[in-house]
Design an enzyme around this catalytic site. Structure first.
Site, PDB file in Angstrom:
ATOM      1  CG  HIS A 199      -1.301   6.040   4.952  1.00  0.00           C
ATOM      2  ND1 HIS A 199      -0.931   4.898   4.718  1.00  0.00           N
ATOM      3  CD2 HIS A 199      -2.827   6.070   4.459  1.00  0.00           C
ATOM      4  CE1 HIS A 199      -1.898   4.354   4.434  1.00  0.00           C
ATOM      5  NE2 HIS A 199      -3.037   5.004   3.902  1.00  0.00           N
ATOM      6  CD  GLU A 353      -6.000   6.539   5.443  1.00  0.00           C
ATOM      7  OE1 GLU A 353      -6.246   7.449   4.735  1.00  0.00           O
ATOM      8  OE2 GLU A 353      -6.085   5.427   5.375  1.00  0.00           O
TER       9      GLU A 353
END
Ligand SMILES: *[C@@H]1O[C@H](CO)[C@@H](O)[C@H](O)[C@H]1NC(C)=O
Ligand SMILES: *[C@@H]1O[C@H](CO)[C@@H](O)[C@H](O)[C@H]1NC(C)=O
Ligand SMILES: *[C@@H]1O[C@H](CO)[C@@H](O)[C@H](O)[C@H]1NC(C)=O
Ligand SMILES: *[C@@H]1O[C@H](CO)[C@@H](O)[C@H](O)[C@H]1NC(C)=O
Length: 390
Positions: A199, A353
């Site tokens: 992330h 992501e």
């Protein structure tokens, strides 16, 4: 079975190193053999706190957002941004925090039903694995060399409501020519959903030339996006990006595309400007992982830094930092990025992501490989990030 044996091995390795007293909030440094890139990564959340590559003038810039004060990574307060960690055991959202095994549409089937801690939208869904996700846990520092570091996390049976113990290992390696490899493998001793991701919040200018994303360009090999319900929860529909601001099959400015999403049409009425999950597979593909090289690219025309990512994952979540600033809890930038006087502002960074399709455990209609793993089926995640100069 072979996978079971490896599971036991992973647990043994963890025990062998588990006694070492390491402060989880202190980063370890790794450097590419040719000095082309450097990273600082800490055991807490297996979080990348800093990442330096050279710009067009040969000067290093730290291009990942974070906190200079590492205590702030532990904050559970409103605005917890998930700066730089691994997210899991199940990344992104789970509708109503529930699923069944075997999976069924919106947990309506006859399988065994599980309830995961709901930590978003007033406790009506699960985000990034629940209240205490993988980002909020101290990982074990297993191994550290000049250019690589390995962490392991044991996620116990029942934590946040998930079935089975999962042992996850992540290795970050910096290779020559500013090449960053990240590999994850996870072993479960019972059937359980697993979806991991990294992330990282990127600003390829380190906030030096501009404070927005107009000079950031991107290209994604993605023809479809995942339709959502207004709260970023997938409905099960896959929609064409054709004619939408989400169409990045031809390179364009990210900052210029953001206003086109402001009505929330693509991202949910409750949360406009945010995210789109983009399909990296060819239409209808169920078994072939994407092998395009790269799967996505992003660059700044100002710093000259270009990032190209190849992944074995089938989808991307793209988040353009619409909610990173908060009037009540402004986040000071790292000194490397103009802080602490300056704060991180909305639409000034991008999170990408690589993962499987969001909430695939409640949407059996998605054309993907199953997201339930277990003793006979380890989970893997691999990505290679290559940085270069335009
Ligand atoms: C890691 O790198 C940072 C930034 O260059 C430096 O401040 C820190 O002292 C380094 N840590 C170690 C243990 O060398
Ligand atoms: C870091 O943040 C923690 C938690 O807010 C705070 O208690 C501490 O004083 C901060 N440290 C520094 C050096 O600012
Ligand atoms: C959400 O899960 C709870 C607990 O299993 C259940 O009672 C409720 O009906 C579910 N709500 C929806 C909308 O599915
Ligand atoms: C959560 O609760 C607040 C306060 O009651 C409300 O304003 C907000 O709309 C709710 N959000 C959702 C997603 O239900």
């Amino acid at each position: 079975m072979a996978s079971k044996a490896v599971f036991v091995l992973a647990a043994l390795v963890l025990n062998a190193y588990g006694a070492s007293a390491v402060d989880p909030l202190v980063s370890v440094n790794i450097t590419a053999p040719d000095g082309s890139a450097k990273a600082s990564i800490m055991p807490f959340g297996a979080t990348t706190t800093n990442f330096w590559v050279k710009d067009k003038d040969g000067n290093f810039r730290d291009i990942i957002l974070g906190f200079d004060n590492h205590s702030l990574y532990q904050s559970q307060a409103d605005g917890h941004p998930y700066f730089g960690p691994v997210v899991g055991r199940y990344a992104n959202r789970i509708r109503n925090g529930t699923f069944t095994i075997p999976i069924s549409k919106d947990a309506s089937g006859p399988g065994k039903k599980f309830q995961i801690v709901e930590n978003e939208n007033n406790g009506t869904d699960t985000l990034h694995g629940g209240l205490v996700g993988y980002d909020q846990r101290p990982w074990n520092l297993d191994a550290h060399t000049a250019n690589s570091v390995t962490f392991t996390l044991v996620d116990p049976n029942g934590d946040q409501g998930f079935p089975g113990t999962v042992v996850t290992t992540i290795t970050y390696t910096l290779e020559a020519k500013a090449t960053w490899k990240i590999s994850m493998v996870a072993f479960a001793d019972e059937l359980t959903p697993i979806m991991l991701s990294c992330h990282h919040y990127w600003n390829l200018e380190a906030y030096q030339e501009t404070q927005d994303l107009v000079g950031h360009f991107a290209q994604f090999e993605a023809s479809k996006y995942v339709g959502t319900n207004g709260l970023l929860i997938p409905t099960g529909e896959l929609l064409s990006v054709e004619g939408t601001p989400l169409d990045f099959r031809t390179a364009k400015s990210i900052g210029d595309a953001i206003p086109g999403t402001a009505e929330g049409q693509f991202c949910g009425t409750g949360s406009s400007n945010t995210a789109a999950a983009l399909d990296l597979t060819t239409a209808g593909s169920t078994t072939t992982p994407p092998s395009r090289s790269p799967s996505f690219s992003m660059w700044s025309v100002n710093s000259g830094i270009k990032l190209e990512v190849t992944t074995d994952q089938v989808a991307l979540q793209v988040y353009s930092c619409n909610g990173v600033d908060s009037p009540t809890l402004p986040i000071p930038r790292k000194v490397d990025q103009g802080g602490p006087e300056q704060v991180y502002t909305d639409h000034s960074c991008v999170v990408i992501e690589q993962e499987s399709y969001i909430d695939g455990i409640n949407n059996p209609e998605f054309p993907i490989r199953p997201q339930i793993f277990g003793p006979l089926r380890p989970y893997t995640w691999d990505s290679t990030y290559v940085f270069s100069i335009l």
